[in-house]
Write a protein that holds these residues in place. Structure first.
Motif, PDB file in Angstrom:
ATOM      1  N   ARG A   1       0.826  -1.216   0.000  1.00 30.34           N
ATOM      2  CA  ARG A   1       0.000   0.000   0.000  1.00 30.34           C
ATOM      3  C   ARG A   1       0.858   1.264   0.000  1.00 30.34           C
ATOM      4  NH1 ARG A   1      -1.931  -3.935   3.377  1.00 30.34           N
ATOM      5  NH2 ARG A   1      -4.135  -4.482   3.235  1.00 30.34           N
ATOM      6  N   SER A   2       2.113   1.111   0.369  1.00 32.28           N
ATOM      7  CA  SER A   2       3.001   2.271   0.441  1.00 32.28           C
ATOM      8  C   SER A   2       3.871   2.432  -0.790  1.00 32.28           C
ATOM      9  CB  SER A   2       3.895   2.185   1.692  1.00 32.28           C
ATOM     10  OG  SER A   2       3.150   2.466   2.862  1.00 32.28           O
ATOM     11  N   VAL A   3       3.657   1.595  -1.805  1.00 24.67           N
ATOM     12  CA  VAL A   3       4.423   1.742  -3.048  1.00 24.67           C
ATOM     13  C   VAL A   3       4.023   3.041  -3.731  1.00 24.67           C
ATOM     14  CG1 VAL A   3       4.813   0.805  -5.356  1.00 24.67           C
ATOM     15  CG2 VAL A   3       4.733  -0.734  -3.381  1.00 24.67           C
ATOM     16  N   ALA A   4       5.011   3.855  -4.052  1.00 30.86           N
ATOM     17  CA  ALA A   4       4.751   5.155  -4.672  1.00 30.86           C
ATOM     18  C   ALA A   4       5.319   5.275  -6.074  1.00 30.86           C
ATOM     19  CB  ALA A   4       5.330   6.275  -3.800  1.00 30.86           C
ATOM     20  N   GLY A   5       6.192   4.370  -6.474  1.00 29.64           N
ATOM     21  CA  GLY A   5       6.771   4.483  -7.804  1.00 29.64           C
ATOM     22  C   GLY A   5       7.551   3.243  -8.185  1.00 29.64           C
ATOM     23  N   LEU A   6       7.784   3.117  -9.484  1.00 33.41           N
ATOM     24  CA  LEU A   6       8.573   2.001 -10.020  1.00 33.41           C
ATOM     25  C   LEU A   6       9.455   2.553 -11.124  1.00 33.41           C
ATOM     26  CD1 LEU A   6       7.346  -1.556 -10.951  1.00 33.41           C
ATOM     27  CD2 LEU A   6       8.635  -0.197 -12.612  1.00 33.41           C
ATOM     28  N   GLY A   7      10.736   2.226 -11.067  1.00 30.02           N
ATOM     29  CA  GLY A   7      11.676   2.726 -12.054  1.00 30.02           C
ATOM     30  C   GLY A   7      12.483   1.609 -12.682  1.00 30.02           C
ATOM     31  N   SER A   8      12.952   1.865 -13.904  1.00 33.03           N
ATOM     32  CA  SER A   8      13.801   0.897 -14.598  1.00 33.03           C
ATOM     33  C   SER A   8      14.619   1.651 -15.646  1.00 33.03           C
ATOM     34  CB  SER A   8      12.955  -0.200 -15.245  1.00 33.03           C
ATOM     35  OG  SER A   8      13.783  -1.242 -15.720  1.00 33.03           O
ATOM     36  N   VAL A   9      15.308   0.920 -16.486  1.00 30.66           N
ATOM     37  CA  VAL A   9      16.123   1.523 -17.533  1.00 30.66           C
ATOM     38  C   VAL A   9      15.256   1.790 -18.759  1.00 30.66           C
ATOM     39  CG1 VAL A   9      16.841  -0.741 -18.416  1.00 30.66           C
ATOM     40  CG2 VAL A   9      18.276   1.277 -18.840  1.00 30.66           C
ATOM     41  N   ASP A  10      15.613   2.804 -19.541  1.00 25.93           N
ATOM     42  CA  ASP A  10      14.733   3.247 -20.623  1.00 25.93           C
ATOM     43  C   ASP A  10      14.545   2.217 -21.731  1.00 25.93           C
ATOM     44  OD1 ASP A  10      17.270   3.461 -21.696  1.00 25.93           O
ATOM     45  OD2 ASP A  10      17.154   5.614 -22.104  1.00 25.93           O
ATOM     46  N   VAL A  11      15.474   1.268 -21.874  1.00 18.84           N
ATOM     47  CA  VAL A  11      15.287   0.249 -22.909  1.00 18.84           C
ATOM     48  C   VAL A  11      14.154  -0.707 -22.549  1.00 18.84           C
ATOM     49  CG1 VAL A  11      17.673   0.383 -23.685  1.00 18.84           C
ATOM     50  CG2 VAL A  11      17.032  -1.276 -21.903  1.00 18.84           C
ATOM     51  N   LYS A  12      13.640  -0.625 -21.321  1.00 15.36           N
ATOM     52  CA  LYS A  12      12.531  -1.465 -20.894  1.00 15.36           C
ATOM     53  C   LYS A  12      11.189  -0.742 -20.983  1.00 15.36           C
ATOM     54  CE  LYS A  12      15.182  -4.922 -19.713  1.00 15.36           C
ATOM     55  NZ  LYS A  12      15.142  -6.207 -20.451  1.00 15.36           N
ATOM     56  N   ALA A  13      11.174   0.426 -21.591  1.00 16.38           N
ATOM     57  CA  ALA A  13       9.948   1.230 -21.611  1.00 16.38           C
ATOM     58  C   ALA A  13       8.817   0.573 -22.373  1.00 16.38           C
ATOM     59  CB  ALA A  13      10.244   2.610 -22.214  1.00 16.38           C
ATOM     60  N   ASP A  14       9.123  -0.396 -23.236  1.00 10.99           N
ATOM     61  CA  ASP A  14       8.078  -1.083 -23.997  1.00 10.99           C
ATOM     62  C   ASP A  14       7.854  -2.505 -23.499  1.00 10.99           C
ATOM     63  OD1 ASP A  14      10.473  -2.150 -24.798  1.00 10.99           O
ATOM     64  OD2 ASP A  14       9.987  -2.162 -26.943  1.00 10.99           O
ATOM     65  N   GLU A  15       8.389  -2.826 -22.333  1.00  9.29           N
ATOM     66  CA  GLU A  15       8.278  -4.179 -21.792  1.00  9.29           C
ATOM     67  C   GLU A  15       6.881  -4.380 -21.210  1.00  9.29           C
ATOM     68  OE1 GLU A  15       9.720  -7.667 -21.844  1.00  9.29           O
ATOM     69  OE2 GLU A  15      11.330  -6.187 -21.950  1.00  9.29           O
ATOM     70  N   ALA A  16       6.063  -5.173 -21.872  1.00  8.91           N
ATOM     71  CA  ALA A  16       4.648  -5.308 -21.504  1.00  8.91           C
ATOM     72  C   ALA A  16       4.462  -5.812 -20.075  1.00  8.91           C
ATOM     73  CB  ALA A  16       3.940  -6.240 -22.487  1.00  8.91           C
ATOM     74  N   GLY A  17       5.237  -6.831 -19.688  1.00 13.33           N
ATOM     75  CA  GLY A  17       5.083  -7.378 -18.345  1.00 13.33           C
ATOM     76  C   GLY A  17       5.393  -6.358 -17.267  1.00 13.33           C
ATOM     77  N   LEU A  18       6.405  -5.529 -17.509  1.00 11.04           N
ATOM     78  CA  LEU A  18       6.780  -4.500 -16.550  1.00 11.04           C
ATOM     79  C   LEU A  18       5.696  -3.425 -16.456  1.00 11.04           C
ATOM     80  CD1 LEU A  18       9.021  -3.580 -14.645  1.00 11.04           C
ATOM     81  CD2 LEU A  18      10.091  -2.396 -16.563  1.00 11.04           C
ATOM     82  N   LEU A  19       5.159  -3.024 -17.586  1.00 12.70           N
ATOM     83  CA  LEU A  19       4.094  -2.021 -17.603  1.00 12.70           C
ATOM     84  C   LEU A  19       2.843  -2.551 -16.895  1.00 12.70           C
ATOM     85  CD1 LEU A  19       4.440  -0.758 -21.291  1.00 12.70           C
ATOM     86  CD2 LEU A  19       5.305   0.343 -19.217  1.00 12.70           C
ATOM     87  N   GLU A  20       2.524  -3.819 -17.107  1.00 16.69           N
ATOM     88  CA  GLU A  20       1.347  -4.393 -16.467  1.00 16.69           C
ATOM     89  C   GLU A  20       1.543  -4.522 -14.960  1.00 16.69           C
ATOM     90  OE1 GLU A  20       0.817  -8.061 -18.523  1.00 16.69           O
ATOM     91  OE2 GLU A  20       0.253  -7.094 -20.419  1.00 16.69           O
ATOM     92  N   ALA A  21       2.737  -4.902 -14.530  1.00 11.13           N
ATOM     93  CA  ALA A  21       3.013  -5.005 -13.095  1.00 11.13           C
ATOM     94  C   ALA A  21       2.912  -3.641 -12.429  1.00 11.13           C
ATOM     95  CB  ALA A  21       4.396  -5.607 -12.867  1.00 11.13           C
ATOM     96  N   ALA A  22       3.422  -2.605 -13.092  1.00  9.54           N
ATOM     97  CA  ALA A  22       3.311  -1.252 -12.545  1.00  9.54           C
ATOM     98  C   ALA A  22       1.855  -0.846 -12.411  1.00  9.54           C
ATOM     99  CB  ALA A  22       4.064  -0.260 -13.435  1.00  9.54           C
ATOM    100  N   ALA A  23       1.035  -1.180 -13.417  1.00  4.35           N
ATOM    101  CA  ALA A  23      -0.388  -0.854 -13.347  1.00  4.35           C
ATOM    102  C   ALA A  23      -1.051  -1.568 -12.182  1.00  4.35           C
ATOM    103  CB  ALA A  23      -1.067  -1.225 -14.664  1.00  4.35           C
ATOM    104  N   ASP A  24      -0.692  -2.825 -11.950  1.00  4.36           N
ATOM    105  CA  ASP A  24      -1.252  -3.560 -10.821  1.00  4.36           C
ATOM    106  C   ASP A  24      -0.867  -2.925  -9.491  1.00  4.36           C
ATOM    107  OD1 ASP A  24      -2.520  -5.422 -12.398  1.00  4.36           O
ATOM    108  OD2 ASP A  24      -0.899  -6.893 -12.289  1.00  4.36           O
ATOM    109  N   LEU A  25       0.292  -2.320  -9.445  1.00  2.00           N
ATOM    110  CA  LEU A  25       0.759  -1.665  -8.220  1.00  2.00           C
ATOM    111  C   LEU A  25       0.228  -0.245  -8.092  1.00  2.00           C
ATOM    112  CD1 LEU A  25       4.409  -2.975  -8.402  1.00  2.00           C
ATOM    113  CD2 LEU A  25       2.787  -3.498  -6.573  1.00  2.00           C
ATOM    114  N   GLY A  26      -0.480   0.230  -9.108  1.00  4.84           N
ATOM    115  CA  GLY A  26      -1.098   1.545  -9.036  1.00  4.84           C
ATOM    116  C   GLY A  26      -0.139   2.698  -9.233  1.00  4.84           C
TER     117      GLY A  26
END
Length: 367
Positions: A278-303
């Motif tokens: 509940r205290s997650v406020a952000g998620l970061g990674s390297v820019d070459v992963k900006a189109d990584e579907a699994g990463l984008l979906e996990a971030a969405a699940d974390l809000g």
């Protein structure tokens, strides 16, 4: 815990969804204003100008630029109810109640509703006074109309703070909304309310209405209280739990990894470390992963909205556990730790790099 402190997100934590509530406040472009009479339209236009809202008027009186005509108010409300976070009606309260009643879903989901008489004498906070921000919206409307705001929530009429409003003002998530009324009720009954808040996120240390609890062992189980923490460390199921959103995730992953692998690793690490999703406020990674579907979906699940950093920025961070493998593949020593540190603006790492076969994760606390 270190000093310092930073809206419903649904986290599918383990096998059961856990819902947290971020109090919502209408902004200046998200308010619908309704008028049924010519005199009411004059007031509606004034309100819309000051609130930045959209005016809807009965077709027989609709005139002027920007006024949207309607034929049936109940049908329009059905269409608009969830499109706007605030609704202001220049109409009788009874009409408004009948129009909104079929669409009410709960205090954590309903938008703010305010109604005014066409003279602007009274601005009544009718629905979602606290979580939806209708009390504040009624005050703003009354100021424009030169009238009197009418706020009937018990804590406001008694001149007492309401914990859902305090949570909103401090950007804290509410973990168990049903306990707000228990704490507010205790305040109304002049009962002492204990507060465990080691980082002073609520700012209540000097408020005579609350009893500061400085050590977890001093907490009185079953007594009214508020527990503020970014950890899952509350010993009392009856306490109102508030969560500062201060935890930043740094994530690295192999190409093509699925959402489930990333999310499961986050859940496992948080459970092992006693941290709260509940205290997650952000998620970061390297820019070459900006189109990584699994990463984008996990971030969405974390809000959260993911942030992607250029390799040069990540490489400039002095990460404690650089990886030779990452250096060979990507030309930088760290992704997860470096991204977590950057996202936390130099905050401390709570969890250094942990990894599975396909995912790396680090967690930092925002300063």
């Amino acid at each position: 815990m270190e000093g310092g402190c930073a809206g419903a997100s649904v986290f599918p934590l383990f096998d059961a969804p856990v819902t947290c509530y971020i109090p919502r406040m209408p902004n200046n472009t998200d308010v619908a204003v309704y008028a049924l009479t010519r005199q009411g339209l004059i007031l509606a236009n004034r309100l819309a100008i000051e609130l930045g809202g959209t005016v809807f008027a009965a077709r027989r009186i609709a005139e002027g630029a920007g006024v949207q005509p309607f034929d049936s108010l109940p049908e329009l409300v059905a269409e608009n109810f969830l499109r706007f976070s605030g609704h202001v009606f220049v109409a009788a309260a009874g009409i408004v109640v009948r129009c909104i009643a079929p669409h009410l879903a709960g205090k954590d989901r309903d938008p703010a509703v305010v109604c005014l008489d066409q003279e602007g004498r009274f601005a009544v906070s009718l629905l979602s006074g606290h979580l939806g921000g209708a009390n504040d919206l009624a005050v703003r409307c009354a100021r424009v109309a030169g009238g009197q705001p009418v706020v009937t929530t018990a804590t406001d009429s008694a001149g007492l703070p309401s914990l859902d409003v305090l949570a909103a003002s401090r950007e804290l998530e509410i973990g168990n909304l049903d306990r707000v009324k228990v704490v507010n009720g205790a305040l109304l009954d002049k009962q002492p309310v204990q507060v465990y808040d080691p980082e002073a996120c609520l700012g209540l240390a000097k408020d005579a209405l609350f009893l500061p609890v400085n050590h977890q062992n001093d907490w009185q189980i079953g007594e009214p209280g508020v527990w503020v923490s970014w950890k899952e460390d509350c010993p009392d199921p009856e306490a109102l739990r508030l969560y500062p959103r201060v935890l930043m995730l740094g994530v690295g992953c192999r190409r093509g990894v699925g959402r489930d692998e990333i999310y499961s690793h986050v859940v496992n690490v948080f459970e092992a470390a006693g941290l709260s999703l509940r205290s997650v406020a952000g998620l970061g990674s390297v820019d070459v992963k900006a189109d990584e579907a699994g990463l984008l979906e996990a971030a969405a699940d974390l809000g959260v909205e993911p942030v992607f950093f250029a390799k040069e920025r990540l490489d400039a961070v002095d990460a404690p556990n650089p990886s030779g493998t990452v250096m060979r593949r990507m030309g930088i020593g760290s992704v997860s730790e470096a991204a977590a540190i950057l996202l936390s603006k130099g905050g401390s790492l709570l969890v250094e790099k942990t990894k599975t076969r396909t995912v790396t994760l680090a967690v930092a606390r925002r300063k």
